[in-house]
Design an enzyme around this catalytic site. Sequence first.
Site: not given
Lengths: 356, 356
Positions: B65, B236
């Site tokens: 990411e 998360d």
Amino acid sequence: MAYAPSALALVPFVSVENMLRLVNTVGVETFLTELAGFIEDDFRRWPLFDKTPRVASHSREGVIELMPTADDVSYGFKYVNGHPKNTRTGRQTVTAFGVMAEVETGYPVLITEMTLLTALRTAAMSAVAAKYLAPAEARSMALIGNGAQSEFQALAFKTLIGVDRLRLYDIDHSASLRCARNLSGFGFDVTVCTSPEAAVEGVEIITTATADKQFATILTDNMVASGQHINAVGGDCPGKTELHRDILLRSDIFVEYTPQTRIEGEIQQLRPTHPVTELWQVIAGEAPGRTSAGQTTLFDSVGFAVEDFSALRYVKSLIGRVPAYEMLDLLADPDDPRDLFGMLLRARVELKDLAS
Amino acid sequence: MAYAPSALALVPFVSVENMLRLVNTVGVETFLTELAGFIEDDFRRWPLFDKTPRVASHSREGVIELMPTADDVSYGFKYVNGHPKNTRTGRQTVTAFGVMAEVETGYPVLITEMTLLTALRTAAMSAVAAKYLAPAEARSMALIGNGAQSEFQALAFKTLIGVDRLRLYDIDHSASLRCARNLSGFGFDVTVCTSPEAAVEGVEIITTATADKQFATILTDNMVASGQHINAVGGDCPGKTELHRDILLRSDIFVEYTPQTRIEGEIQQLRPTHPVTELWQVIAGEAPGRTSAGQTTLFDSVGFAVEDFSALRYVKSLIGRVPAYEMLDLLADPDDPRDLFGMLLRARVELKDLAS
């Protein structure tokens, strides 16, 4: 216990100095040729790539972009800025660096400067396109806009296509003189021209690489002869074009990635349904390139993440062949992955030992 | 003429070794406190940030990411991977590095490791949230999941909130023992527990930081007493949660950035309209935090780009104060911005001189 980074913590880094060494050791012509080979390979397997649009952060002064892409094995991204006013403070308008990582582990395997590398990949890309689109055995090229990209374009076209006659024009005459001077010794027959009209006279390929950030008309329709190949490099963002619309209407247009080029390329002047061919289709043999001597072909180049990926992949392949890199201690690698804090504690002890 | 990078070409780089030095020189408690201050400052001016969603590249083995954000002055992004199988080859599941740049010029001004820094910012963020949400003068905390994040959480809560009684639990008993050992000397009263039920007994704060990448139920409803603050750090990403849904239904829920937490946080178990409060509103005084002693509060933490931005900004502020960095020759900076090729030519001459 002293902190010493493990092999897993280290990432090869190619600085600007090492990129200069890398290119000069390999030889700029060989570098361009091999890089073009990597680009062709990647364009041939184009559908495999994860093609995310670039992520842009715009401000009043410019733009900062992240351009990621990935295949099954490698992930790459480029950081690039565009700040036209930077030259006022002696800075580059565009600077770039890139990262390549392993898809399987997510670990970065290369960090490299990409300002020079982007100039090289842009030129290699242009020459690859010309290989499929320019008139057979073309040897002459007009180079309009003699800025930072111009010498790279000239050398890529010489090495990959055999172009050895150049006609230079820039609105700033000293830029043409610099370009001619830099290219002396590379075996070109160079003519510095005083108008774009003179530059395009009788050439087989026209490359436009001007830097004005606005709609401009570097080429008008009457300047382009049928059968020429146009390599339009400078029109590469919204609001920035170089060619008169009429040229586009009578050319067969080839692009990198249609959704991006519709926004950034010369074809932003056309309706969004105007037919274009993606270059990868030509390289993969799925669409024709040049089909006749009288055809006007246009490569509407804006630069796409896959080309940067090819460039990162090529530079990574050179690591080991040419010792022009250093190792960066970038990734925290504790002996026990769950004991990140222990790593900090042990380093603290070491720091105290040093102080005492 | 020899190539020597100009000052404009150089970017400060904080390696893992220098991050260890930086944190230990400043002192880990001071580092956490000052970092928390930067986070609070940035959360107070939250609406100013350019909040792009993270750009994820998914593969069978994991995800890579890019998390960018910017204010008017600075641009920052973090590269982070998540590869659960990495531990099999002695690699970290998550590694990260970050870059900060000037918005005005687009020039990078900091490159830093962020594996350690992310652990620190996550802990500082948790403690900032607890400052507004935990019972007044809370001193006891259960720490469930004693992996890489646990000691950082403990220290941040001690330094920022005054928590000095810890009850540890991990499914792997040796992890709790390691955590207790690492924390000895920091002034905690630590109890290692053999069940999560024992760990949560009588505490004012419950922190969950487990690592299973799946829907799990670390806490069930009957384990949570009214008035407690829950700091849920481990849930998360999509498909990874730690709390039973019933706990969510009776808690007042605080999040970082709602669109992201709906996908990645504990609240992915709830309908998308379930009311939540963004923490920045509490910090900015626009929404209440804890309003009564009997209220169950939940910080559903997933980690957001603004926190990384605060961490980058803080590390940048330390450059100069602590000489724990080196300079990377990252940006090509020719004397004449239009003469990139000349830079290459001059380096070639230098290379030949060296060889002869």
